[in-house]
Write an enzyme that holds these catalytic residues in place. Sequence first.
Site, PDB file in Angstrom:
ATOM      1  N   SER A   3       0.795  -1.229   0.000  1.00  0.00           N
ATOM      2  CA  SER A   3       0.000   0.000   0.000  1.00  0.00           C
ATOM      3  C   SER A   3       0.829   1.281   0.000  1.00  0.00           C
ATOM      4  O   SER A   3       0.411   2.287  -0.571  1.00  0.00           O
ATOM      5  CB  SER A   3      -0.964   0.008   1.186  1.00  0.00           C
ATOM      6  N   ASP A 213      -1.495   5.997  11.726  1.00  0.00           N
ATOM      7  CA  ASP A 213      -1.828   4.571  11.792  1.00  0.00           C
ATOM      8  C   ASP A 213      -0.597   3.718  12.077  1.00  0.00           C
ATOM      9  O   ASP A 213      -0.696   2.515  12.282  1.00  0.00           O
ATOM     10  CB  ASP A 213      -2.524   4.109  10.517  1.00  0.00           C
ATOM     11  N   HIS A 216       1.707   3.756   7.411  1.00  0.00           N
ATOM     12  CA  HIS A 216       1.666   4.425   6.111  1.00  0.00           C
ATOM     13  C   HIS A 216       2.398   5.762   6.136  1.00  0.00           C
ATOM     14  O   HIS A 216       2.253   6.556   7.067  1.00  0.00           O
ATOM     15  CB  HIS A 216       0.217   4.618   5.652  1.00  0.00           C
TER      16      HIS A 216
END
Length: 254
Positions: A3, A213, A216
């Site tokens: 991601s 988080d 990321h």
Amino acid sequence: GQSNMSGRGGISRKVVGGNVTEIWDGFVPEECKPNHKIIRLNVAQKWEEAHEPLNYGIDCLSSCGLGPGMAFANEILKKDTNFGVIGLVPCARGGTGLYRWNRGSYAYDDLIKRTKLALKDGGIIRGLLWYHGEGDIRTNNGSSSYKIKFEKFVNDLRSDLNSPNLPILLAILPYPKKPFEGPYIEVVRAAQLGINISNVIKFDAEGLEIGSDGIHLTTPAQIQLGHMFAHAFFSLNNFTTFSFYKFFPFNIFS
């Protein structure tokens, strides 16, 4: 890759219609602006002027944010104004542990398919950008076999693309922070640092800013990552100027 390579810079969680969803803030820094010399192969397998979010449609829609690809390409052109056109072929897929990049898997086969389609228009494959491991640091199974699986991935990729010396630009995964749990980060980092294959250029991404988080990268960090990839590319001993380049942001490329 996963991601972060796909792009999560500028992503925040919001409640829409009673449901929690991830939405990109739409902010595009100067380092990531479109340039007529930067194109991307989109989800419809067509070339278009590249723009953020670079991985849109390939892996994500509303949750697709800013990644390192545009900052990478713009930095290349900044350092060498005669570089020519850069063709970016995004193939990153969030949440893909390394086992999901085995030959025969959807992610791997799609990577090969998109790469070969890109080559039909001419040009030369000049490198693969790889930022990965966020999922593998969660489990002992994923982390303990990371080095073996990654070296096999590279060998299979070079064989299937008939590019035995394909440069691999490998970002060493930075340490996550709370609330993200990555108990096997040291194992994966050691595996990445220990990769012993020719034409693999490694650099440490430790120190890049991580969002709330815990895993990321923020938008500024994605820009820095893109610049790191560009500097790694220019460090290649066999760098030669061509008029047309194709790069593959993965990760890559949670």
